[in-house]
Design a protein around this motif. Structure first.
Motif, short mmCIF file in Angstrom:
data_model
loop_
_atom_site.label_atom_id
_atom_site.label_comp_id
_atom_site.label_asym_id
_atom_site.label_seq_id
_atom_site.Cartn_x
_atom_site.Cartn_y
_atom_site.Cartn_z
N SER A 143 -0.77 -0.21 -0.26
CA SER A 143 -1.69 -0.92 0.65
C SER A 143 -1.79 -0.22 2.00
CB SER A 143 -1.24 -2.36 0.84
OG SER A 143 0.04 -2.40 1.42
N THR A 144 -0.69 0.38 2.46
CA THR A 144 -0.73 1.11 3.72
C THR A 144 -1.56 2.37 3.56
OG1 THR A 144 1.45 0.26 4.30
CG2 THR A 144 0.70 2.21 5.48
N ARG A 145 -1.41 3.07 2.45
CA ARG A 145 -2.21 4.27 2.22
C ARG A 145 -3.69 3.95 2.12
NH1 ARG A 145 1.35 5.75 -2.39
NH2 ARG A 145 3.32 6.11 -1.37
N LEU A 146 -4.02 2.81 1.54
CA LEU A 146 -5.43 2.43 1.42
C LEU A 146 -6.04 2.06 2.77
CD1 LEU A 146 -5.40 0.37 -1.89
CD2 LEU A 146 -6.35 2.65 -1.51
N LEU A 147 -5.22 1.62 3.72
CA LEU A 147 -5.74 1.33 5.05
C LEU A 147 -6.31 2.58 5.72
CD1 LEU A 147 -3.13 -1.11 6.60
CD2 LEU A 147 -5.52 -1.58 6.06
N GLY A 148 -5.81 3.74 5.35
CA GLY A 148 -6.31 5.00 5.91
C GLY A 148 -7.76 5.26 5.54
N LEU A 149 -8.26 4.60 4.52
CA LEU A 149 -9.65 4.78 4.10
C LEU A 149 -10.63 4.03 4.99
CD1 LEU A 149 -9.22 4.51 0.24
CD2 LEU A 149 -9.52 6.58 1.60
N LEU A 150 -10.14 3.11 5.81
CA LEU A 150 -11.03 2.36 6.69
C LEU A 150 -11.50 3.27 7.83
CD1 LEU A 150 -9.16 -1.02 7.06
CD2 LEU A 150 -11.27 -0.58 5.82
N PRO A 151 -12.81 3.41 7.98
CA PRO A 151 -13.29 4.25 9.08
C PRO A 151 -13.06 3.58 10.43
CG PRO A 151 -15.12 3.48 7.71
CD PRO A 151 -13.87 2.92 7.14
N GLY A 152 -12.77 4.38 11.41
CA GLY A 152 -12.61 3.87 12.77
C GLY A 152 -11.20 3.42 13.10
N VAL A 153 -10.74 2.36 12.49
CA VAL A 153 -9.44 1.78 12.84
C VAL A 153 -8.37 2.03 11.78
CG1 VAL A 153 -10.45 -0.02 14.27
CG2 VAL A 153 -10.05 -0.45 11.87
N GLY A 154 -8.70 2.69 10.71
CA GLY A 154 -7.75 2.89 9.62
C GLY A 154 -6.49 3.62 10.05
N GLY A 155 -6.65 4.68 10.82
CA GLY A 155 -5.50 5.44 11.28
C GLY A 155 -4.59 4.63 12.17
N LEU A 156 -5.17 3.82 13.03
CA LEU A 156 -4.37 2.98 13.92
C LEU A 156 -3.62 1.92 13.13
CD1 LEU A 156 -6.93 2.54 16.81
CD2 LEU A 156 -4.93 4.03 16.76
N LEU A 157 -4.27 1.35 12.11
CA LEU A 157 -3.60 0.35 11.29
C LEU A 157 -2.45 0.95 10.48
CD1 LEU A 157 -6.69 -1.67 10.05
CD2 LEU A 157 -5.00 -2.37 11.74
N VAL A 158 -2.64 2.17 9.98
CA VAL A 158 -1.58 2.85 9.24
C VAL A 158 -0.39 3.10 10.16
CG1 VAL A 158 -0.95 5.01 8.09
CG2 VAL A 158 -3.08 3.88 7.51
N LEU A 159 -0.65 3.61 11.36
CA LEU A 159 0.45 3.86 12.29
C LEU A 159 1.19 2.57 12.64
CD1 LEU A 159 -1.08 6.39 14.83
CD2 LEU A 159 0.77 6.79 13.20
N ARG A 160 0.46 1.51 12.85
CA ARG A 160 1.09 0.24 13.19
C ARG A 160 1.97 -0.26 12.05
NH1 ARG A 160 -2.04 -5.39 14.32
NH2 ARG A 160 -0.22 -6.60 14.85
N ARG A 161 1.45 -0.16 10.84
CA ARG A 161 2.22 -0.65 9.70
C ARG A 161 3.45 0.23 9.45
NH1 ARG A 161 -0.38 -2.91 4.25
NH2 ARG A 161 -1.15 -4.45 5.70
N LEU A 162 3.33 1.55 9.63
CA LEU A 162 4.49 2.43 9.44
C LEU A 162 5.54 2.20 10.51
CD1 LEU A 162 2.78 5.76 8.37
CD2 LEU A 162 4.10 4.20 6.94
N ARG A 163 5.11 1.93 11.73
CA ARG A 163 6.08 1.66 12.80
C ARG A 163 6.84 0.37 12.57
NH1 ARG A 163 2.45 2.81 17.72
NH2 ARG A 163 2.42 5.07 17.66
N THR A 164 6.14 -0.67 12.11
CA THR A 164 6.84 -1.93 11.88
C THR A 164 7.74 -1.85 10.66
OG1 THR A 164 4.95 -2.79 10.62
CG2 THR A 164 5.04 -3.33 12.96
#
Length: 69
Positions: A41-62
Motif C-alpha cells: 500500500s505504501t508503494r502504491l501511494l507513490g503512483l499518486l501524482p503531486g502528493v504521492g511522494g510526500l505520503l510515501v515519506l510520511r508513511r515510511l517515517r512513521t
C-alpha cells in the motif's frame, strides 16, 4: 507549471518544466517501489501524482519510529 498555463503560457517554460515534472514523478515511483520494508500500500501511494511522494515519506517515517510507552 500551472501558473504558466494560467497566465502567459510560454512554450519555452512548458518545454522545460514538463519533462522535469515527468522525471520527478518517475523518480518517486521508482524510489517508492525499491523500499524493501515498505508494504504494498505504501508503494502504491507513490503512483499518486503531486502528493504521492510526500505520503510515501510520511508513511515510511512513521513505520521507522519506535512506539513510546
Amino acid at each position: 507549471m500551472l501558473v504558466n498555463l494560467a497566465t502567459v503560457h510560454w512554450p519555452a517554460v512548458s518545454s522545460l518544466l514538463g519533462p522535469t515534472h515527468g522525471a520527478a514523478y518517475l523518480l518517486v515511483i521508482v524510489a517508492a517501489a525499491q523500499q524493501p520494508a515498505a508494504p504494498r500500500s505504501t508503494r502504491l501511494l507513490g503512483l499518486l501524482p503531486g502528493v504521492g511522494g510526500l505520503l510515501v515519506l510520511r508513511r515510511l517515517r512513521t513505520a521507522d519510529t519506535p512506539v513510546r510507552r
